[in-house]
Structure formats: structure tokens, C-alpha cells
Design a protein around this motif. Structure first.
Motif, PDB file in Angstrom:
ATOM      1  N   ILE A  80       0.852  -1.199   0.000  1.00  0.00           N
ATOM      2  CA  ILE A  80       0.000   0.000   0.000  1.00  0.00           C
ATOM      3  C   ILE A  80       0.884   1.245   0.000  1.00  0.00           C
ATOM      4  O   ILE A  80       0.615   2.212  -0.725  1.00  0.00           O
ATOM      5  CB  ILE A  80      -0.938  -0.009   1.220  1.00  0.00           C
ATOM      6  CG1 ILE A  80      -2.023  -1.074   1.060  1.00  0.00           C
ATOM      7  CG2 ILE A  80      -1.598   1.364   1.402  1.00  0.00           C
ATOM      8  CD1 ILE A  80      -2.918  -1.229   2.280  1.00  0.00           C
ATOM      9  N   GLN A  81       1.950   1.221   0.795  1.00  0.00           N
ATOM     10  CA  GLN A  81       2.851   2.377   0.839  1.00  0.00           C
ATOM     11  C   GLN A  81       3.577   2.556  -0.492  1.00  0.00           C
ATOM     12  O   GLN A  81       3.796   3.690  -0.942  1.00  0.00           O
ATOM     13  CB  GLN A  81       3.853   2.209   1.979  1.00  0.00           C
ATOM     14  CG  GLN A  81       3.208   2.282   3.350  1.00  0.00           C
ATOM     15  CD  GLN A  81       4.218   2.355   4.472  1.00  0.00           C
ATOM     16  OE1 GLN A  81       4.942   3.339   4.604  1.00  0.00           O
ATOM     17  NE2 GLN A  81       4.279   1.321   5.289  1.00  0.00           N
ATOM     18  N   LYS A  82       3.927   1.449  -1.143  1.00  0.00           N
ATOM     19  CA  LYS A  82       4.603   1.565  -2.435  1.00  0.00           C
ATOM     20  C   LYS A  82       3.664   2.164  -3.475  1.00  0.00           C
ATOM     21  O   LYS A  82       4.065   3.044  -4.249  1.00  0.00           O
ATOM     22  CB  LYS A  82       5.102   0.190  -2.896  1.00  0.00           C
ATOM     23  CG  LYS A  82       5.854   0.245  -4.226  1.00  0.00           C
ATOM     24  CD  LYS A  82       6.623  -1.021  -4.500  1.00  0.00           C
ATOM     25  CE  LYS A  82       7.442  -0.908  -5.793  1.00  0.00           C
ATOM     26  NZ  LYS A  82       8.331  -2.067  -6.024  1.00  0.00           N
ATOM     27  N   GLU A  83       2.420   1.712  -3.513  1.00  0.00           N
ATOM     28  CA  GLU A  83       1.448   2.282  -4.444  1.00  0.00           C
ATOM     29  C   GLU A  83       1.230   3.764  -4.151  1.00  0.00           C
ATOM     30  O   GLU A  83       1.158   4.582  -5.077  1.00  0.00           O
ATOM     31  CB  GLU A  83       0.121   1.524  -4.357  1.00  0.00           C
ATOM     32  CG  GLU A  83      -1.067   2.196  -5.031  1.00  0.00           C
ATOM     33  CD  GLU A  83      -0.906   2.398  -6.533  1.00  0.00           C
ATOM     34  OE1 GLU A  83      -1.609   3.269  -7.080  1.00  0.00           O
ATOM     35  OE2 GLU A  83      -0.076   1.711  -7.167  1.00  0.00           O
ATOM     36  N   ALA A  84       1.147   4.115  -2.881  1.00  0.00           N
ATOM     37  CA  ALA A  84       0.962   5.517  -2.499  1.00  0.00           C
ATOM     38  C   ALA A  84       2.110   6.374  -3.012  1.00  0.00           C
ATOM     39  O   ALA A  84       1.907   7.473  -3.547  1.00  0.00           O
ATOM     40  CB  ALA A  84       0.844   5.633  -0.984  1.00  0.00           C
ATOM     41  N   LEU A  85       3.330   5.873  -2.846  1.00  0.00           N
ATOM     42  CA  LEU A  85       4.505   6.622  -3.290  1.00  0.00           C
ATOM     43  C   LEU A  85       4.520   6.762  -4.806  1.00  0.00           C
ATOM     44  O   LEU A  85       4.726   7.860  -5.350  1.00  0.00           O
ATOM     45  CB  LEU A  85       5.770   5.922  -2.807  1.00  0.00           C
ATOM     46  CG  LEU A  85       7.096   6.547  -3.249  1.00  0.00           C
ATOM     47  CD1 LEU A  85       7.222   7.971  -2.727  1.00  0.00           C
ATOM     48  CD2 LEU A  85       8.274   5.696  -2.758  1.00  0.00           C
ATOM     49  N   LEU A  86       4.300   5.670  -5.525  1.00  0.00           N
ATOM     50  CA  LEU A  86       4.342   5.697  -6.980  1.00  0.00           C
ATOM     51  C   LEU A  86       3.256   6.599  -7.552  1.00  0.00           C
ATOM     52  O   LEU A  86       3.496   7.386  -8.476  1.00  0.00           O
ATOM     53  CB  LEU A  86       4.196   4.282  -7.532  1.00  0.00           C
ATOM     54  CG  LEU A  86       5.404   3.356  -7.337  1.00  0.00           C
ATOM     55  CD1 LEU A  86       4.993   1.903  -7.526  1.00  0.00           C
ATOM     56  CD2 LEU A  86       6.527   3.727  -8.295  1.00  0.00           C
ATOM     57  N   SER A  87       2.050   6.504  -7.013  1.00  0.00           N
ATOM     58  CA  SER A  87       0.956   7.329  -7.502  1.00  0.00           C
ATOM     59  C   SER A  87       1.248   8.805  -7.262  1.00  0.00           C
ATOM     60  O   SER A  87       0.964   9.654  -8.118  1.00  0.00           O
ATOM     61  CB  SER A  87      -0.351   6.931  -6.803  1.00  0.00           C
ATOM     62  OG  SER A  87      -1.449   7.636  -7.344  1.00  0.00           O
ATOM     63  N   SER A  88       1.837   9.114  -6.116  1.00  0.00           N
ATOM     64  CA  SER A  88       2.189  10.504  -5.810  1.00  0.00           C
ATOM     65  C   SER A  88       3.327  10.993  -6.694  1.00  0.00           C
ATOM     66  O   SER A  88       3.362  12.166  -7.094  1.00  0.00           O
ATOM     67  CB  SER A  88       2.560  10.631  -4.328  1.00  0.00           C
ATOM     68  OG  SER A  88       1.472  10.271  -3.498  1.00  0.00           O
ATOM     69  N   GLN A  89       4.266  10.092  -7.023  1.00  0.00           N
ATOM     70  CA  GLN A  89       5.369  10.480  -7.911  1.00  0.00           C
ATOM     71  C   GLN A  89       4.865  10.825  -9.310  1.00  0.00           C
ATOM     72  O   GLN A  89       5.418  11.694  -9.981  1.00  0.00           O
ATOM     73  CB  GLN A  89       6.409   9.361  -7.978  1.00  0.00           C
ATOM     74  CG  GLN A  89       7.267   9.243  -6.723  1.00  0.00           C
ATOM     75  CD  GLN A  89       8.296   8.128  -6.816  1.00  0.00           C
ATOM     76  OE1 GLN A  89       8.220   7.255  -7.681  1.00  0.00           O
ATOM     77  NE2 GLN A  89       9.273   8.141  -5.922  1.00  0.00           N
ATOM     78  N   ILE A  90       3.822  10.151  -9.759  1.00  0.00           N
ATOM     79  CA  ILE A  90       3.231  10.478 -11.063  1.00  0.00           C
ATOM     80  C   ILE A  90       2.781  11.937 -11.080  1.00  0.00           C
ATOM     81  O   ILE A  90       2.857  12.616 -12.107  1.00  0.00           O
ATOM     82  CB  ILE A  90       2.054   9.530 -11.386  1.00  0.00           C
ATOM     83  CG1 ILE A  90       2.578   8.120 -11.660  1.00  0.00           C
ATOM     84  CG2 ILE A  90       1.239  10.028 -12.576  1.00  0.00           C
ATOM     85  CD1 ILE A  90       1.487   7.076 -11.842  1.00  0.00           C
ATOM     86  N   GLU A  91       2.342  12.440  -9.930  1.00  0.00           N
ATOM     87  CA  GLU A  91       1.869  13.825  -9.819  1.00  0.00           C
ATOM     88  C   GLU A  91       2.996  14.800  -9.506  1.00  0.00           C
ATOM     89  O   GLU A  91       2.741  15.983  -9.284  1.00  0.00           O
ATOM     90  CB  GLU A  91       0.788  13.920  -8.742  1.00  0.00           C
ATOM     91  CG  GLU A  91      -0.409  13.025  -8.983  1.00  0.00           C
ATOM     92  CD  GLU A  91      -1.117  13.314 -10.290  1.00  0.00           C
ATOM     93  OE1 GLU A  91      -1.197  14.508 -10.670  1.00  0.00           O
ATOM     94  OE2 GLU A  91      -1.571  12.359 -10.952  1.00  0.00           O
ATOM     95  N   GLY A  92       4.238  14.305  -9.436  1.00  0.00           N
ATOM     96  CA  GLY A  92       5.368  15.201  -9.244  1.00  0.00           C
ATOM     97  C   GLY A  92       5.955  15.218  -7.842  1.00  0.00           C
ATOM     98  O   GLY A  92       6.871  15.997  -7.569  1.00  0.00           O
ATOM     99  N   THR A  93       5.448  14.394  -6.940  1.00  0.00           N
ATOM    100  CA  THR A  93       5.988  14.347  -5.579  1.00  0.00           C
ATOM    101  C   THR A  93       7.423  13.815  -5.604  1.00  0.00           C
ATOM    102  O   THR A  93       7.693  12.793  -6.225  1.00  0.00           O
ATOM    103  CB  THR A  93       5.124  13.443  -4.684  1.00  0.00           C
ATOM    104  OG1 THR A  93       3.819  14.020  -4.585  1.00  0.00           O
ATOM    105  CG2 THR A  93       5.712  13.316  -3.297  1.00  0.00           C
ATOM    106  N   GLN A  94       8.326  14.500  -4.925  1.00  0.00           N
ATOM    107  CA  GLN A  94       9.736  14.121  -4.903  1.00  0.00           C
ATOM    108  C   GLN A  94      10.099  13.565  -3.526  1.00  0.00           C
ATOM    109  O   GLN A  94      10.647  14.250  -2.669  1.00  0.00           O
ATOM    110  CB  GLN A  94      10.619  15.328  -5.238  1.00  0.00           C
ATOM    111  CG  GLN A  94      10.412  15.881  -6.630  1.00  0.00           C
ATOM    112  CD  GLN A  94      10.868  14.906  -7.711  1.00  0.00           C
ATOM    113  OE1 GLN A  94      11.919  14.277  -7.599  1.00  0.00           O
ATOM    114  NE2 GLN A  94      10.100  14.801  -8.773  1.00  0.00           N
ATOM    115  N   SER A  95       9.736  12.317  -3.286  1.00  0.00           N
ATOM    116  CA  SER A  95      10.125  11.670  -2.036  1.00  0.00           C
ATOM    117  C   SER A  95      10.450  10.211  -2.343  1.00  0.00           C
ATOM    118  O   SER A  95       9.967   9.658  -3.331  1.00  0.00           O
ATOM    119  CB  SER A  95       9.022  11.775  -0.985  1.00  0.00           C
ATOM    120  OG  SER A  95       7.807  11.238  -1.465  1.00  0.00           O
TER     121      SER A  95
END
Length: 395
Positions: A80-95
């Protein structure tokens, strides 16, 4: 009945299968989508039927692998955390995954990490409401998840109405609707369209659930019903839909891994449905993603199982006994720890927890990632390296 254009001149494709582009009174063109299902109906041609069968088999294999795990919840939380990170990265999140796993409740996270943590909270809230509260996949639940997603981070200001559907025009790309890449339907159209969306999401028909899921994701992204956060909510709905339909036993499919790799094609496929009604091409892309990521999850799970067995054998052989087994399983659930975390989880003294960590560090199982001797943090590096594949930040 929704107000429809009197002619078809604004649509790039004369069939208008997906909807109409129409000039608004403000002078820009917006897209007015038809409600689901598309007409003519989706044609499951030979190639598309084969792709559907492959995706179904891949999900079946994934469910089988997860079903035989002694503690599937350990990996479920990480996925769940990996999906959260990947989905947020698609929107430009840099973490990074380490940033997210190492976040502490005692210190406010950075804006980017906060967005990922909110996504995790929203996903868990949605799953809880589906499973424990027996709530259907409905607009009420979608708004609840959006409220959690947008809290206290980018887009969380009051003027962007977290948890409420938009009442003004938004757009994708460009500086205004006049030069945007895509302009969703005006807010006045949303009540009818969202009602139709909710009805279709809970419709029992002959349409295969994976096809219905692909259509629902397309429709949500096309409606763009919130002022911000639409992409993340739309991708979150994929997992929730598959779990709600019993297609996925656990929320372990991080489809955003595929969507991130093929990000431009992802956007293009959605746009081509609007402009040319190419539902079948979008569905084929979606199904391929399901198949590819299912195999990714299976491979990751098997590698984690091997790592768990190897490290348990090593730490037990080194003298840690049953406490060593508990330590490795703690690290699978919480890959970044402090001594106090081990002390509490294993119900041992601080001194014993410190000795277990020192032994694990000596064996190369964990590494210290903080500076100094106070409040030291340790990471289960080999495990995190496996989980982090595909989440690397690129500039």
C-alpha cells in the motif's frame, strides 16, 4: 437530462462515442462525456479477449501466492505504501520510500512525504469502510478519502475544498482553460455525471469486472470532479474496486508502477478515448498493466520470502533464538526502527533490544542511517531495496 450540444462539429471524431467537445459561454472548449457504458459497447475482439484472459490469470496467480503467506498483512502494508509513493510520484511528488518509511509522528513530515502518508491513510480508510462497514464504492466514500488525502498538505487549503466536489471549472495542463491540454466538463454537469458514475460502479452486469474497472478509471479522470488530487483518487479507486468485487484478495497491486513507467502513454490513451472514442485501446493498455504488475508483485513477494528465511536462519544461528525471528518479522512490517521500537514490539528490555540490533548490524541485516548515538535509526536495507525498485526519483 444533461444539456447536450446541438451539433457534432466540435468533436474530433464524428462518432462521438465518448462524448462531445463544446465551446462554453466563457469561450473555451470543454469536454462533455457520455455516461458509461460506451455505445457502441466495448468489443472484446480476439486480441482483447486474450489480454483479458492473461490479466485474469495473472491476478489469480497473485491471489494464490498471497494466500499461502503465513502473515500476508506484513507485505500488504508495504505494498500500500509503495502504491501511495508511486501514484504521488506520477503527480510530481519528490520523495523516496526511505523518506516515507522513516517518517516520525513526533516531527511533521515534509510536504511531499505528507502527501504520500495521506494517500496511505486514505487507502486504509477506504478499505476499512468497504470491509468493516460494508459501505459500497460510492460518492460518499470517495469524498471521505479525498478529505484525508488533501489534509494539511499541498491542495489542503480551504479554497480547494478537501472532501467536496468542485463548483468551478478546472483544467489539465496550460495556464488557463483557453490553452489547456484538457478541460473537463463544467461543474454544472457533475451532479448528473457523478450520479451515473456511482450507479455504474455498483452495477451488476455481464461486463467483465476488469473491463468495468478500466472504464471507471477513465471516466473518473475525465470528470476530474475535485479541484486537486483527481489522479491519486482515481488510481486509488482501481485497488478499491478490485477488492470490493473480490477480484483482488488483498490491496497489493501497485498498478502505478506500470503507469509511472508509461506515464505519457497513460495520459495519451485517456485523451484518445475522449477525442476518438478508442475505449478498446485504453482497456488493452490497462489490462497489460494489470498483467505486468501482478507478475512484479509475485516476484517481489518471492524475493522477500527468500530474504526472510535467509535472515532468520542467520540471526537464529548467531544466538538470537526466537527473539531473532520476532525481530526479522518486525522489520518486515516496520523496516526503519529505533531501539525503543524493538523493545516495545518484542516486549524485551532496552538492553536486550540493543543487543539484538547490534547482532543484526554485525550480520549485515540492518544498517544505521542516523547520525550520533541518541535516537539511532536502523533500516532493513536489503528488504527496502527490493521494495523500492521502480520508485527511484529521476530528474
Amino acid at each position: 437530462m444533461r444539456d447536450m450540444p446541438a451539433n457534432k462539429e466540435n468533436s474530433p471524431d464524428s462518432s462521438n462515442r465518448s462524448g462531445y467537445f463544446r465551446k462554453t459561454t466563457s469561450g473555451y472548449k470543454a469536454f462533455f462525456p457520455n455516461s458509461l457504458p460506451p455505445e457502441p459497447v466495448v468489443v472484446l475482439s480476439g486480441a482483447l479477449q486474450l489480454q483479458l484472459s492473461a490479466a485474469d490469470r495473472a491476478l489469480g496467480a497473485l491471489n494464490m501466492v498471497i494466500s499461502v503467506l503465513p502473515n500476508p498483512e506484513l507485505l500488504t502494508g508495504m505494498f500500500i505504501q509503495k502504491e501511495a509513493l508511486l501514484s504521488s510520484q506520477i503527480e510530481g511528488t519528490q520523495s523516496s520510500l526511505v523518506d516515507v518509511l522513516g517518517a516520525e509522528e513526533a516531527h511533521p513530515p515534509t510536504k511531499d512525504v505528507g502527501e504520500v502518508l495521506n494517500y496511505v491513510r486514505a487507502a486504509r480508510h477506504g478499505l476499512k469502510r468497504l470491509k468493516e462497514d460494508d459501505l459500497p464504492l460510492c460518492l460518499r466514500l470517495i469524498k471521505e478519502m479525498h478529505h484525508i488525502l488533501m489534509a494539511d498538505v499541498r491542495g489542503g487549503s480551504a479554497n480547494l475544498t478537501p472532501g467536496e466536489f468542485r463548483t468551478m471549472q478546472n483544467w489539465v495542463g496550460g495556464s488557463s482553460p483557453a490553452n489547456a491540454r484538457f478541460v473537463p466538463p463544467p461543474a454544472s454537469e457533475l451532479p448528473q455525471l457523478l450520479g451515473d458514475f456511482e450507479q455504474y460502479s455498483n452495477l451488476h452486469n455481464d461486463m467483465p469486472p476488469l473491463i468495468q474497472c478500466a472504464l471507471l478509471h477513465y471516466q473518473f479522470e475525465t470528470l476530474h470532479p475535485f479541484n486537486d488530487g483527481n489522479g491519486r483518487v482515481g488510481r486509488l479507486l482501481i485497488t478499491l474496486y478490485l477488492v470490493s468485487k473480490g477480484i483482488l484478495d488483498q490491496p497489493i497491486l501497485y498498478l502505478s508502477a506500470y503507469l509511472k513507467i508509461h506515464q505519457q502513454e497513460y495520459y495519451d490513451r485517456l485523451q484518445q478515448v475522449r477525442t476518438h472514442g478508442t475505449f478498446e485501446k485504453w482497456i488493452a493498455f490497462f489490462l497489460e498493466g494489470i498483467e505486468v504488475v501482478s507478475q512484479m508483485v509475485i516476484d517481489t513477494t518471492r524475493r522477500v520470502q527468500l530474504l526472510e528465511r535467509t535472515d532468520i536462519d542467520a540471526i537464529v544461528a548467531a544466538g538470537a533464538g526466537s527473539q531473532g525471528i520476532g525481530f526479522i518479522r518486525l522489520m518486515l512490517q516496520q523496516p526503519v526502527v529505533q531501539v525503543k521500537d524493538v523493545e516495545q514490539a518484542l516486549a524485551v528490555s532496552f538492553s536486550t533490544a540493543n543487543k539484538i540490533i547490534a547482532l543484526a548490524e554485525q550480520l549485515g541485516i540492518v544498517q544505521q542511517i542516523s547520525q550520533g548515538r541518541r535516537n539511532r535509526k536502523y533500516i532493513y536495507k536489503h528488504y527496502v531495496d527490493i521494495l523500492a525498485e521502480g520508485t527511484e526519483i529521476t530528474f
